[in-house]
Design a protein around this motif. Structure first.
Motif, PDB file in Angstrom:
ATOM      1  N   ALA A  44     -12.715  64.522  12.993  1.00  0.00           N
ATOM      2  CA  ALA A  44     -12.451  65.699  13.195  1.00  0.00           C
ATOM      3  C   ALA A  44     -11.125  66.017  13.485  1.00  0.00           C
ATOM      4  CB  ALA A  44     -13.486  66.251  14.439  1.00  0.00           C
ATOM      5  N   SER A  45     -10.542  65.174  14.134  1.00  0.00           N
ATOM      6  CA  SER A  45      -9.213  65.114  14.397  1.00  0.00           C
ATOM      7  C   SER A  45      -8.110  65.313  13.031  1.00  0.00           C
ATOM      8  CB  SER A  45      -8.547  63.824  15.105  1.00  0.00           C
ATOM      9  OG  SER A  45      -7.160  64.026  15.550  1.00  0.00           O
ATOM     10  N   ALA A  46      -8.486  64.602  12.165  1.00  0.00           N
ATOM     11  CA  ALA A  46      -7.888  64.585  10.801  1.00  0.00           C
ATOM     12  C   ALA A  46      -7.731  65.996  10.301  1.00  0.00           C
ATOM     13  CB  ALA A  46      -8.280  63.608   9.789  1.00  0.00           C
ATOM     14  N   GLN A  47      -8.714  67.041  10.886  1.00  0.00           N
ATOM     15  CA  GLN A  47      -8.731  68.303  10.195  1.00  0.00           C
ATOM     16  C   GLN A  47      -8.018  69.304  11.068  1.00  0.00           C
ATOM     17  OE1 GLN A  47     -13.102  67.810  10.157  1.00  0.00           O
ATOM     18  NE2 GLN A  47     -12.857  68.988   8.401  1.00  0.00           N
ATOM     19  N   ARG A  48      -6.735  68.867  11.437  1.00  0.00           N
ATOM     20  CA  ARG A  48      -6.131  69.694  12.281  1.00  0.00           C
ATOM     21  C   ARG A  48      -5.637  71.039  11.698  1.00  0.00           C
ATOM     22  NH1 ARG A  48      -0.549  68.192  15.886  1.00  0.00           N
ATOM     23  NH2 ARG A  48       0.430  70.121  16.195  1.00  0.00           N
ATOM     24  N   ASN A  49      -4.998  70.635  10.662  1.00  0.00           N
ATOM     25  CA  ASN A  49      -4.455  72.085   9.786  1.00  0.00           C
ATOM     26  C   ASN A  49      -5.458  72.815   9.179  1.00  0.00           C
ATOM     27  OD1 ASN A  49      -1.406  70.973  10.082  1.00  0.00           O
ATOM     28  ND2 ASN A  49      -1.781  69.601   8.497  1.00  0.00           N
ATOM     29  N   LEU A  50      -6.624  72.223   8.788  1.00  0.00           N
ATOM     30  CA  LEU A  50      -7.626  72.697   8.321  1.00  0.00           C
ATOM     31  C   LEU A  50      -8.447  73.968   9.495  1.00  0.00           C
ATOM     32  CD1 LEU A  50      -8.807  73.602   5.619  1.00  0.00           C
ATOM     33  CD2 LEU A  50     -10.364  71.708   5.910  1.00  0.00           C
ATOM     34  N   SER A  51      -8.196  73.324  10.551  1.00  0.00           N
ATOM     35  CA  SER A  51      -8.813  73.932  11.716  1.00  0.00           C
ATOM     36  C   SER A  51      -8.036  75.380  12.040  1.00  0.00           C
ATOM     37  CB  SER A  51      -8.970  72.991  13.024  1.00  0.00           C
ATOM     38  OG  SER A  51      -7.686  73.244  13.800  1.00  0.00           O
TER      39      SER A  51
END
Length: 413
Positions: free
Chosen positions: A343-350
Motif C-alpha cells: 500500500a505504501s508503494a501507491q503514494r502517488n496514486l493515492s
C-alpha cells in the motif's frame, strides 16, 4: 463481447462472465486489433491482471491509437502496483493527439500518478488546461486540473509549497464556479487533511455538508482528526452507500451498517455499476470484522483489496488497516507489514484518489511494525519522510502527535 460489457456495466457481473468467455473462445477468428482487446478484457474480468497487461501492451504496440486498449492497460498496471508501466503508452497516445483533451489529460494524470516525471506531467497538464475551455469535461477532471500543482508538491514532500499553493487557490477561487463543482472542494479538503490542517479541510468541505452524497466524505475529517464525537454525529446523516457501510462498521454501528448493506439503494449508489461487487466485498469484509468473524473478514478483504488496487482511496486504506489488524492479532506481523508495504508503494496514486491522509496513517503503522521487527533504520526513514509531509501541520494534529510520541519512545529506549 458487446453484450458482456453491457451486462458488466449495468452491474450484472456474474451474467457477463459467460459472454466474456464465449467472446474469448472466438477471439482468434477475429482481427488482431479485436482479438488482443478481447483477450485483455477477458483476463481483466477474470482478475488475471498479468495476462491482461501483456495482451493490452501487445495491442498498443500494434495499434498505438487504441484508446480503450490504453485505458484498460492503465487499470491493469495499477492493479498490479505498476502504475508507471502504462506511462509510455499514454505519452505516445497524447503526442499523436496534441489537440485531444482526453489524451493529454490522461498523459498528465498517469505521469503524476507514477511520479516518473513531474515536469513532463506539467507539460501535458498545460495542454489539457488549454483544451478544457473548448470542450465539456467531467467535474472530477476539472478539479484534478485545478489542483494538480498542489498534488505534485505533496508527492515531492514539499509541504510548505503545497500549502501555499493550496491557500492561494482557495483564496482566489470564484465561489460561484467552485459551488458548481463539489469535486474541487473535496480534493482541496483531502489535501488540507494530508497537510495536517483538519480545520481548513472542514471549512472547505462545509458547504457540501448538507448534500446527501457528500456526507460520508465529511465524516472522514473527524475520523483522521481523532474526534470521535463529531465522527459519530456526522455518520447519523450519511446517505446509503458502501462507503457509508464501511464507516459505520468501522465506528462500531454494526446493526445500522447491516441494515444499510441490505438496502437495495446502497448498491445503486456506486459510481460505476461494474465496481459494485468489489465495493460490496470491501463493505462486507468490514462488517464481518465488526461482528468478530475474523476468518471470513480476512479472506474477503484480502481478495477485494487486490481487486481495488487501481483506486487507492480513503476507504481502500481503511480496509487495509482492518486487514493488518486481523493479521497482527493473529501473530502474523510479517504478513501485515507486507500488506502495508504494498500500500505504501501507491503514494502517488493515492494522491490521485484523495487517499493521501490515509496513506500517511498506513505509513505511521508501517514504521511501528518495522520497529517491532527490529528494522529500526527503515522505521526511522519512514518517520523522517512523514515528518517532512507534516512540516506545516497543526501542532495538535493526531498524526503528528503520534509520530512525535513514537520517535520520543524510541529515543528513550
Amino acid at each position: 463481447f458487446v453484450l458482456a460489457y453491457c451486462l458488466r456495466n449495468t452491474g450484472h457481473s456474474e451474467a457477463a462472465r459467460a459472454h466474456f468467455r464465449r467472446a474469448f473462445d472466438l477471439a482468434e477468428s477475429s482481427t488482431p486489433r479485436e482479438s488482443y482487446f478481447i483477450q485483455g478484457c477477458y483476463y481483466s474480468m477474470s482478475n488475471q491482471d498479468e495476462k491482461a497487461e501483456e495482451a493490452f501492451k501487445t495491442l498498443l504496440e500494434l495499434y498505438p491509437d487504441h484508446y480503450w486498449g490504453l485505458m484498460n492497460l492503465i487499470s491493469s498496471s495499477a492493479k498490479l502496483g505498476r502504475a508507471g508501466d502504462a506511462v509510455p503508452y499514454a505519452v505516445r497516445f497524447a503526442d499523436a493527439r496534441p489537440n485531444d483533451f482526453e489524451a493529454n489529460f490522461r498523459a498528465a494524470f498517469e505521469l503524476g500518478a507514477s511520479g516518473n516525471d513531474e515536469q513532463q506531467a506539467l507539460v501535458y497538464l498545460k495542454r489539457a488546461r488549454d483544451l478544457a475551455s473548448q470542450t465539456e469535461i467531467a467535474p472530477w477532471k476539472a478539479a484534478t486540473l485545478k489542483l494538480f500543482p498542489v498534488v505534485v508538491h505533496w508527492q515531492k514532500g514539499e509541504a510548505k509549497l503545497a500549502l501555499d499553493e493550496l491557500n492561494n487557490m482557495i483564496s482566489t477561487a470564484n465561489p460561484a464556479a467552485e459551488s458548481a463543482n463539489p469535486y474541487v472542494s473535496w480534493q482541496a479538503a483531502s489535501l488540507y487533511l494530508a497537510l495536517g490542517k483538519p480545520h481548513a479541510a472542514d471549512r472547505t468541505l462545509e458547504p457540501l455538508a448538507d448534500a446527501p452524497q457528500w456526507r460520508h466524505q465529511y465524516a472522514l475529517i473527524p475520523l483522521v482528526q481523532g474526534d470521535e464525537r463529531t465522527f459519530h454525529r456526522r455518520l447519523r446523516f450519511v446517505y446509503p452507500s458502501y462507503r457509508a457501510v464501511i464507516l459505520l462498521a468501522k465506528a462500531g454501528h454494526t446493526a445500522e451498517a447491516e441494515r444499510m448493506f441490505s438496502n437495495p439503494e446502497t448498491a445503486r449508489t456506486v459510481f460505476a455499476p461494474a465496481s459494485a461487487e468489489m465495493w460490496g466485498d470491501l463493505a462486507q469484509g468490514q462488517l464481518d470484522y465488526a461482528k468478530g468473524d475474523l476468518g471470513k473478514a480476512s479472506a474477503l478483504l484480502e481478495d477485494a483489496i487486490l481487486r481495488f488496487r487501481a483506486w487507492p482511496n480513503s476507504y481502500y486504506y481503511l480496509c487495509i488497516e482492518t486487514l493488518a489488524d486481523i493479521w497482527e492479532k493473529q501473530g502474523e506481523t510479517e504478513r501485515a507489514l507486507k500488506l502495508l508495504d504494498a500500500a505504501s508503494a501507491q503514494r502517488n496514486l493515492s494522491a490521485s484518489n484523495t487517499g493521501e491522509a490515509f496513506w500517511m496513517r498506513n505509513e505511521l503503522r508501517r514504521a511501528r511494525l518495522n520497529r517491532k521487527l527490529g528494522r529500526v533504520d527503515e522505521a526511522e526513514r519512514i518517520e523522517a519522510e512523514l515528518s517532512r509531509l507534516l512540516a506545516v501541520a497543526d501542532p495538535d494534529f493526531p498524526l503528528l502527535a503520534q509520530l512525535n510520541a513514537e520517535r520520543q519512545l524510541s529515543a528513550a529506549r
